[in-house]
Design an enzyme around this catalytic site. Sequence first.
Site, PDB file in Angstrom:
ATOM      1  N   ILE A  40       0.832  -1.198   0.000  1.00 34.35           N
ATOM      2  CA  ILE A  40       0.000   0.000   0.000  1.00 34.35           C
ATOM      3  C   ILE A  40       0.869   1.251   0.000  1.00 34.35           C
ATOM      4  O   ILE A  40       0.557   2.247  -0.665  1.00 34.35           O
ATOM      5  CB  ILE A  40      -0.945   0.007   1.221  1.00 34.35           C
ATOM      6  N   TYR A  88      -1.858  -7.350  17.384  1.00 31.16           N
ATOM      7  CA  TYR A  88      -2.122  -6.630  16.137  1.00 31.16           C
ATOM      8  C   TYR A  88      -3.436  -5.858  16.215  1.00 31.16           C
ATOM      9  O   TYR A  88      -3.495  -4.662  15.900  1.00 31.16           O
ATOM     10  CB  TYR A  88      -2.148  -7.607  14.966  1.00 31.16           C
ATOM     11  N   LYS A 138      -3.989  -1.741  16.067  1.00 30.94           N
ATOM     12  CA  LYS A 138      -4.776  -1.083  15.016  1.00 30.94           C
ATOM     13  C   LYS A 138      -5.979  -0.357  15.604  1.00 30.94           C
ATOM     14  O   LYS A 138      -6.412   0.678  15.082  1.00 30.94           O
ATOM     15  CB  LYS A 138      -5.201  -2.104  13.964  1.00 30.94           C
ATOM     16  N   THR A 187      -0.543  -7.911  -0.248  1.00 33.49           N
ATOM     17  CA  THR A 187       0.747  -7.348   0.131  1.00 33.49           C
ATOM     18  C   THR A 187       1.596  -8.434   0.782  1.00 33.49           C
ATOM     19  O   THR A 187       1.150  -9.563   0.986  1.00 33.49           O
ATOM     20  CB  THR A 187       0.570  -6.182   1.116  1.00 33.49           C
TER      21      THR A 187
END
Length: 261
Positions: free
Chosen positions: A18, A151, A155, A188
């Site tokens: 990204i 994680y 976030k 990705t």
Amino acid sequence: MSELSGRVAIVTGGASGIGAASAKLLQDAGAAVIVADVLEAREGAGRFVRHDVASEGSWKALLADVMDREGRLDILVNNAGISGGMGNVETTTVEEWQRVQAVNSEGVFLGCRHAVEGMRKTGPDKPGTGGSIVNISSVAGLVSGAGSLAYTASKGAVRLLTKSVALHCAEKRYGIRCNSVHPGGVDTAIFDPLWQAVGREQGKAFLGTRHPIGRIAEPPELGQVVLWLASDRSSFVTGAEIVADGGLTCGLTRRTPLGPS
């Protein structure tokens, strides 16, 4: 004239995925782009600066370099992040937790802090264009599960940190906007272990079945969201969470194994 002509953008984690897609689109729109990453082998556009988002010293050096060479800062894309594995509340170690928070949460905090400093020195050319900070969060910052504890927590922190920064800058009338982007699955390097285990196309097809739209995203699709938030086209948007997840967080559908039959 290109819509971002004369503006300067930093993209962290801009060596791939990204970040690289965003850097190219920002440059194509006329911005001078600085790609800041720990990875020196990279795709895409921009002037490269080696940078560790978890280090405040590295942020100070990066801002000084940009202000010295480019003379201003208008856009920051806080994109750098790590996955942090699949540990739950019982299996995640303190070391794993701290490593993920240092990059995904504290790295974004440091980026916002130093970007505001740089953008205030630049000053707004007109209302709404004092600067734009785009923080890349995740659908994991909106909904959670038993695994990926560190994680999802990191976030989620990015989501509310973004709103706090947006409110502060609005109250101070800095003309600096701050928004978060929440992608679903994107092709990705974060999925490289899955691609290696089952094959790229098989892995993408599997993940695609979890998204109501029927596929995962390609990096330029998220780059377009970043470009919009960086531009004057989103001049009245701040403190927002832009969800680009192919419908993943909408609810259960017939495409998912848990959906109604």
